[in-house]
Design a protein around this motif. Structure first.
Motif, mmCIF file in Angstrom:
data_model
loop_
_atom_site.group_PDB
_atom_site.id
_atom_site.type_symbol
_atom_site.label_atom_id
_atom_site.label_comp_id
_atom_site.label_asym_id
_atom_site.label_seq_id
_atom_site.Cartn_x
_atom_site.Cartn_y
_atom_site.Cartn_z
ATOM 1 N N ARG A 65 6.472 1.885 11.772
ATOM 2 C CA ARG A 65 5.859 0.945 10.843
ATOM 3 C C ARG A 65 6.705 -0.311 10.720
ATOM 4 N N LYS A 66 8.016 -0.124 10.746
ATOM 5 C CA LYS A 66 8.902 -1.258 10.635
ATOM 6 C C LYS A 66 8.743 -2.175 11.841
ATOM 7 N N LYS A 67 8.651 -1.584 13.033
ATOM 8 C CA LYS A 67 8.453 -2.383 14.244
ATOM 9 C C LYS A 67 7.145 -3.152 14.164
ATOM 10 N N ILE A 70 -7.477 -0.461 5.329
ATOM 11 C CA ILE A 70 -8.882 -0.411 4.945
ATOM 12 C C ILE A 70 -9.107 0.700 3.917
ATOM 13 N N LYS A 71 -8.472 1.839 4.121
ATOM 14 C CA LYS A 71 -8.610 2.938 3.169
ATOM 15 C C LYS A 71 -8.115 2.506 1.797
ATOM 16 N N SER A 113 -2.371 1.550 11.262
ATOM 17 C CA SER A 113 -2.066 0.584 10.207
ATOM 18 C C SER A 113 -3.329 -0.041 9.630
ATOM 19 N N THR A 114 -4.268 -0.375 10.505
ATOM 20 C CA THR A 114 -5.512 -0.982 10.048
ATOM 21 C C THR A 114 -6.345 -0.001 9.239
#
Length: 375
Positions: free
Chosen positions: A3-5, A283-284, A278-279
């Protein structure tokens, strides 16, 4: 780590405009609620029990912050004593020669030049031969030019630079006393300044702790709520947009897309997987916010959305909302959503029930060391 990347690679790319289309309602926040709320099975967001985060500010942290007043008011000095070491900035003069003959461009002409030892960019081990000398020393620096230096008369040649170390650049720091405090701050004494710094740090940390608790509650909502149906077309469209953005960035830097992604530890497949995850997560979150807002009749007025636009314009130093839209990728609905999410999170937080020490629970104390803050 992944996630950091992703955040490093696509900082500012996700924005908030992940889904296209609007409901029939003319108010964008109401349109969001109409569009998403029916597709979410909400977890229990009422009276959530939580242990408040209580990060303690230590005396050492306060002292460190107070001492910044000293480091920020240091004065450059030219030290004529001491021994130069790698990492020091020094002022030197030199005259270069090959086989005893001076060559063009190989001298400072007595005007002095400043270099930082270890990162000066000088050829061969020039810096290493300056380290260990003291101001006033004159000595020979023996180096060999690279074969591909770029000048035929110097390529691969051994050279001697008659070098003088003029001085070592240093910093002189003032004493932390009432005079420094009264001249550099609105306070009169060190004690008064320290008390104000501590109060500000405690206040800021308390606000940060609240944000930590709020985000933990939203994370709980993500884990306990379910999306019955994602807007698949919009999801795929946004993923395609992010892939295109990566390709554009790669072209800008003169790389292939694969080379660009490798800089951030991605393959084409892992990048696709990460942006999809991530998307979907975003959206959730957006759909959950809309569902809670619909259930609790939480609304956003045009005045509130306009106030948020003014706040963001001020924060970014922009004056025109069109420039803000261009920079962030936001549309009108996004400003309404930002306000709506804040309101929903505040609603959940204000309705939550904090556990206390009396209930037998241990109050969380976060580690605020430098290492923890870096993480």
């Amino acid at each position: 780590m992944k996630r950091k990347k992703f955040s490093l690679l696509l900082a500012g790319c996700l924005g908030l405009t992940l889904l296209a289309g609007c409901g029939k309602n003319s108010n964008p926040a109401e349109a969001l609620k109409e569009r998403y709320s029916q597709y979410v099975d909400l977890g229990d967001y009422k009276a959530i029990q939580y242990t408040p985060t209580e990060t303690k500010i230590t005396a050492e942290q306060v002292d460190s912050k107070v001492n910044q007043l000293v480091t920020q008011n240091g004065t450059r000095i030219e030290k004529k004593e001491g021994v130069a070491a790698i990492g020091d900035t020094v002022n030197i003069d030199y005259v270069g020669s090959i086989d005893g003959v001076e060559f063009a461009g190989g001298t400072t002409k007595g005007q002095g030049t400043e270099v930082t030892l270890g990162s000066s960019g000088m050829i061969d081990n020039f810096d290493d031969q300056i380290a260990g000398h003291s101001p006033g020393d004159t000595f020979d620096v023996n180096v060999t030019f690279p074969e591909n230096y770029g000048k035929e008369e110097l390529n691969g040649k051994a050279a001697v630079f008659k070098t003088t170390l003029n001085y070592i650049v240093g910093t002189e720091y003032p004493e932390l006393n009432d005079e420094l405090v009264s001249s550099k701050t609105e306070y009169k004494t060190v004690e008064e300044y320290r008390a104000a710094v501590e109060a500000d740090m405690v206040k800021s940390q308390a606000e940060s702790d609240i944000e930590t608790d709020k985000e933990a509650m939203m994370k709980q909502m993500l884990e306990t709520s379910a999306v019955k149906q994602y807007p698949q077309a919009e999801l795929e469209e946004r993923i395609a947009e992010l892939v295109d953005q990566a390709k554009t960035a790669a072209t800008y830097y003169g790389m292939s897309t694969d080379q660009y992604l490798m800089l951030y530890g991605y393959t084409a497949d892992s990048f696709q997987e990460d942006i999809r995850t991530s998307t979907e997560t975003y959206i959730k979150r957006k759909m959950i916010v809309a569902a809670i807002a619909a259930k609790e009749d939480i609304n956003v007025s045009k005045d509130e959305a306009d106030a948020k636009i003014k706040e963001l314009l001020k924060a970014t130093g922009l004056t025109d909302v069109n420039d803000l839209n261009s920079r962030t990728g936001y549309k009108e609905e996004d400003y309404y959503y930002i306000v709506l999410e804040d309101k929903v999170i505040d609603f959940i937080y204000n309705d939550a029930v904090p556990r206390t020490k009396d209930s037998g629970e241990t109050v969380i104390v976060e580690d605020t060391t430098t290492e923890a803050a870096t993480e």
